[in-house]
Motif scaffolding. Structure first.
Motif, PDB file in Angstrom:
ATOM      1  N   LEU A  45     -39.185  29.358  60.893  1.00 54.34           N
ATOM      2  CA  LEU A  45     -37.703  29.809  60.592  1.00 54.34           C
ATOM      3  C   LEU A  45     -37.525  29.220  59.112  1.00 54.34           C
ATOM      4  CD1 LEU A  45     -35.715  28.408  63.707  1.00 54.34           C
ATOM      5  CD2 LEU A  45     -36.216  30.846  63.245  1.00 54.34           C
ATOM      6  N   PRO A  46     -36.808  30.047  58.285  1.00 55.31           N
ATOM      7  CA  PRO A  46     -36.341  29.708  56.976  1.00 55.31           C
ATOM      8  C   PRO A  46     -35.430  28.422  56.853  1.00 55.31           C
ATOM      9  CG  PRO A  46     -35.018  31.541  57.795  1.00 55.31           C
ATOM     10  CD  PRO A  46     -35.962  31.213  58.954  1.00 55.31           C
ATOM     11  N   SER A  47     -35.873  28.150  55.751  1.00 50.21           N
ATOM     12  CA  SER A  47     -34.961  26.456  55.333  1.00 50.21           C
ATOM     13  C   SER A  47     -33.612  26.940  55.527  1.00 50.21           C
ATOM     14  CB  SER A  47     -35.272  26.039  53.988  1.00 50.21           C
ATOM     15  OG  SER A  47     -34.603  25.062  53.669  1.00 50.21           O
ATOM     16  N   GLN A  48     -32.836  25.899  55.751  1.00 52.14           N
ATOM     17  CA  GLN A  48     -31.252  26.119  55.503  1.00 52.14           C
ATOM     18  C   GLN A  48     -31.066  25.698  53.963  1.00 52.14           C
ATOM     19  OE1 GLN A  48     -32.974  23.759  57.495  1.00 52.14           O
ATOM     20  NE2 GLN A  48     -31.824  22.732  58.972  1.00 52.14           N
ATOM     21  N   GLU A  49     -29.728  26.157  53.496  1.00 50.69           N
ATOM     22  CA  GLU A  49     -29.736  25.795  52.288  1.00 50.69           C
ATOM     23  C   GLU A  49     -28.769  24.585  52.222  1.00 50.69           C
ATOM     24  OE1 GLU A  49     -27.343  29.392  51.051  1.00 50.69           O
ATOM     25  OE2 GLU A  49     -29.320  30.545  50.606  1.00 50.69           O
ATOM     26  N   ILE A  50     -29.152  23.747  51.300  1.00 53.95           N
ATOM     27  CA  ILE A  50     -28.639  22.610  51.230  1.00 53.95           C
ATOM     28  C   ILE A  50     -27.838  22.705  49.792  1.00 53.95           C
ATOM     29  CG2 ILE A  50     -28.807  19.913  50.784  1.00 53.95           C
ATOM     30  CD1 ILE A  50     -31.744  20.878  52.045  1.00 53.95           C
ATOM     31  N   SER A  51     -26.516  22.514  49.695  1.00 54.97           N
ATOM     32  CA  SER A  51     -25.756  22.840  48.635  1.00 54.97           C
ATOM     33  C   SER A  51     -25.347  21.658  48.012  1.00 54.97           C
ATOM     34  CB  SER A  51     -24.361  23.391  49.048  1.00 54.97           C
ATOM     35  OG  SER A  51     -24.593  24.726  49.540  1.00 54.97           O
ATOM     36  N   TYR A  52     -25.658  21.234  46.528  1.00 55.24           N
ATOM     37  CA  TYR A  52     -25.266  20.393  45.812  1.00 55.24           C
ATOM     38  C   TYR A  52     -24.295  20.616  44.838  1.00 55.24           C
ATOM     39  CZ  TYR A  52     -29.817  17.576  47.560  1.00 55.24           C
ATOM     40  OH  TYR A  52     -30.550  17.127  48.205  1.00 55.24           O
ATOM     41  N   SER A  53     -23.337  19.611  44.641  1.00 57.51           N
ATOM     42  CA  SER A  53     -22.376  19.694  43.515  1.00 57.51           C
ATOM     43  C   SER A  53     -22.226  18.487  42.993  1.00 57.51           C
ATOM     44  CB  SER A  53     -21.082  20.396  43.881  1.00 57.51           C
ATOM     45  OG  SER A  53     -20.484  19.576  44.895  1.00 57.51           O
ATOM     46  N   GLY A  54     -22.092  18.393  41.535  1.00 54.00           N
ATOM     47  CA  GLY A  54     -21.745  17.084  41.062  1.00 54.00           C
ATOM     48  C   GLY A  54     -21.347  17.261  39.409  1.00 54.00           C
ATOM     49  N   ARG A  55     -21.259  16.042  38.916  1.00 52.27           N
ATOM     50  CA  ARG A  55     -20.510  15.961  37.530  1.00 52.27           C
ATOM     51  C   ARG A  55     -21.544  15.174  36.737  1.00 52.27           C
ATOM     52  NH1 ARG A  55     -16.688  18.556  35.785  1.00 52.27           N
ATOM     53  NH2 ARG A  55     -15.834  17.007  34.153  1.00 52.27           N
ATOM     54  N   PHE A  56     -21.558  15.270  35.441  1.00 52.05           N
ATOM     55  CA  PHE A  56     -22.451  14.522  34.635  1.00 52.05           C
ATOM     56  C   PHE A  56     -21.507  13.643  33.722  1.00 52.05           C
ATOM     57  CE2 PHE A  56     -24.612  13.489  30.749  1.00 52.05           C
ATOM     58  CZ  PHE A  56     -25.896  13.247  30.987  1.00 52.05           C
ATOM     59  N   GLU A  57     -21.538  12.117  34.176  1.00 52.04           N
ATOM     60  CA  GLU A  57     -20.825  11.193  33.505  1.00 52.04           C
ATOM     61  C   GLU A  57     -21.788  10.031  33.568  1.00 52.04           C
ATOM     62  OE1 GLU A  57     -17.467  10.445  35.885  1.00 52.04           O
ATOM     63  OE2 GLU A  57     -16.512  12.527  35.630  1.00 52.04           O
ATOM     64  N   ASN A  58     -21.552   9.241  32.419  1.00 52.55           N
ATOM     65  CA  ASN A  58     -22.244   8.167  32.139  1.00 52.55           C
ATOM     66  C   ASN A  58     -23.760   7.967  32.324  1.00 52.55           C
ATOM     67  OD1 ASN A  58     -19.945   6.578  32.002  1.00 52.55           O
ATOM     68  ND2 ASN A  58     -19.869   6.478  34.088  1.00 52.55           N
ATOM     69  N   ASP A  59     -24.197   9.251  31.369  1.00 49.85           N
ATOM     70  CA  ASP A  59     -25.720   9.533  31.495  1.00 49.85           C
ATOM     71  C   ASP A  59     -26.495  10.062  32.694  1.00 49.85           C
ATOM     72  OD1 ASP A  59     -25.737   9.355  28.692  1.00 49.85           O
ATOM     73  OD2 ASP A  59     -26.099   7.315  28.568  1.00 49.85           O
ATOM     74  N   ARG A  60     -25.656  10.232  33.887  1.00 50.75           N
ATOM     75  CA  ARG A  60     -26.171  11.021  34.956  1.00 50.75           C
ATOM     76  C   ARG A  60     -25.200  11.793  35.606  1.00 50.75           C
ATOM     77  NH1 ARG A  60     -26.571   5.932  39.065  1.00 50.75           N
ATOM     78  NH2 ARG A  60     -25.166   6.936  40.633  1.00 50.75           N
ATOM     79  N   PHE A  61     -26.032  12.746  36.469  1.00 51.09           N
ATOM     80  CA  PHE A  61     -25.131  13.553  37.529  1.00 51.09           C
ATOM     81  C   PHE A  61     -25.030  12.896  38.689  1.00 51.09           C
ATOM     82  CE2 PHE A  61     -26.992  17.023  34.859  1.00 51.09           C
ATOM     83  CZ  PHE A  61     -25.798  17.991  34.724  1.00 51.09           C
ATOM     84  N   GLU A  62     -23.928  13.064  39.274  1.00 54.88           N
ATOM     85  CA  GLU A  62     -23.795  12.458  40.798  1.00 54.88           C
ATOM     86  C   GLU A  62     -22.830  13.340  41.442  1.00 54.88           C
ATOM     87  OE1 GLU A  62     -21.168   8.629  40.916  1.00 54.88           O
ATOM     88  OE2 GLU A  62     -22.222   8.334  38.931  1.00 54.88           O
ATOM     89  N   GLY A  63     -22.988  13.418  42.671  1.00 50.65           N
ATOM     90  CA  GLY A  63     -21.876  14.100  43.610  1.00 50.65           C
ATOM     91  C   GLY A  63     -22.108  14.153  44.956  1.00 50.65           C
ATOM     92  N   GLU A  64     -22.074  15.381  45.671  1.00 52.67           N
ATOM     93  CA  GLU A  64     -22.131  15.636  47.037  1.00 52.67           C
ATOM     94  C   GLU A  64     -22.936  16.494  47.368  1.00 52.67           C
ATOM     95  OE1 GLU A  64     -18.698  15.297  45.901  1.00 52.67           O
ATOM     96  OE2 GLU A  64     -18.802  13.164  45.916  1.00 52.67           O
ATOM     97  N   TRP A  65     -23.526  16.583  48.796  1.00 56.20           N
ATOM     98  CA  TRP A  65     -24.571  17.477  49.228  1.00 56.20           C
ATOM     99  C   TRP A  65     -23.975  17.937  50.589  1.00 56.20           C
ATOM    100  CZ3 TRP A  65     -27.149  16.390  53.578  1.00 56.20           C
ATOM    101  CH2 TRP A  65     -27.399  15.251  53.891  1.00 56.20           C
ATOM    102  N   GLU A  66     -24.184  19.300  51.122  1.00 57.94           N
ATOM    103  CA  GLU A  66     -23.805  19.716  52.498  1.00 57.94           C
ATOM    104  C   GLU A  66     -24.779  20.483  52.901  1.00 57.94           C
ATOM    105  OE1 GLU A  66     -19.501  21.371  53.300  1.00 57.94           O
ATOM    106  OE2 GLU A  66     -20.781  23.116  53.407  1.00 57.94           O
TER     107      GLU A  66
END
Length: 143
Positions: free
Chosen positions: A93-114
């Motif tokens: 079976l193919p992989s599911q798609e894991i969606s990442y989104s985030g923002r760049f602040e304080n020299d790093r990206f951070e956010g949520e995944w689903e």
């Protein structure tokens, strides 16, 4: 930020959310992301400590970055899911798609995944499971 600054190796981690089984809930997994960025389009590969023993190839990354926002889809070489009884790997079976989104602040990206997994149960009904979590990454510093 420009494409050249974004391209390269990033080090980070993702954490499983509250809807996961207690054996995984809150677990943090380290990853390395190697990306190339051109005109805001991202392509690359991701290796994480949890998947490393199961897949010969890294996960693939495709997405975009605009201003301080990033979004990308991660796909493993094939289907992999955490379930109550443990992990399930289905190479056909193919992989599911894991969606990442985030923002760049304080020299790093951070956010949520689903991740959304859709399967057909024994009665032929479509059922979907959603998983969520958080993530961050920082650009690797060259020595």
């Amino acid at each position: 930020m420009n494409d050249q600054h974004l391209s390269g190796k990033w080090i980070g981690a993702y954490t499983y959310g509250d809807e996961y089984d207690e054996t995984v809930r809150g677990k943090t997994v380290d990853f390395e992301l190697n990306i190339s960025v051109e005109n805001g389009s991202i392509i690359g590969e991701c290796r994480d400590s949890e998947a490393a023993g199961h897949f010969e190839k890294p996960a693939t990354i495709e997405g975009t970055v605009l201003d301080n926002s990033i979004s990308f889809i991660k796909r493993y070489p094939y289907y992999w899911q955490h379930e109550k009884g443990g992990q399930r790997f289905l190479p056909k079976l193919p992989s599911q798609e894991i969606s990442y989104s985030g923002r760049f602040e304080n020299d790093r990206f951070e956010g949520e995944w689903e991740i959304v997994t859709t399967l057909v149960d024994a009665q032929g009904e479509m059922i979907s499971y959603k998983g969520f979590g958080s993530w961050f990454m920082v650009k690797e510093k060259l020595s």
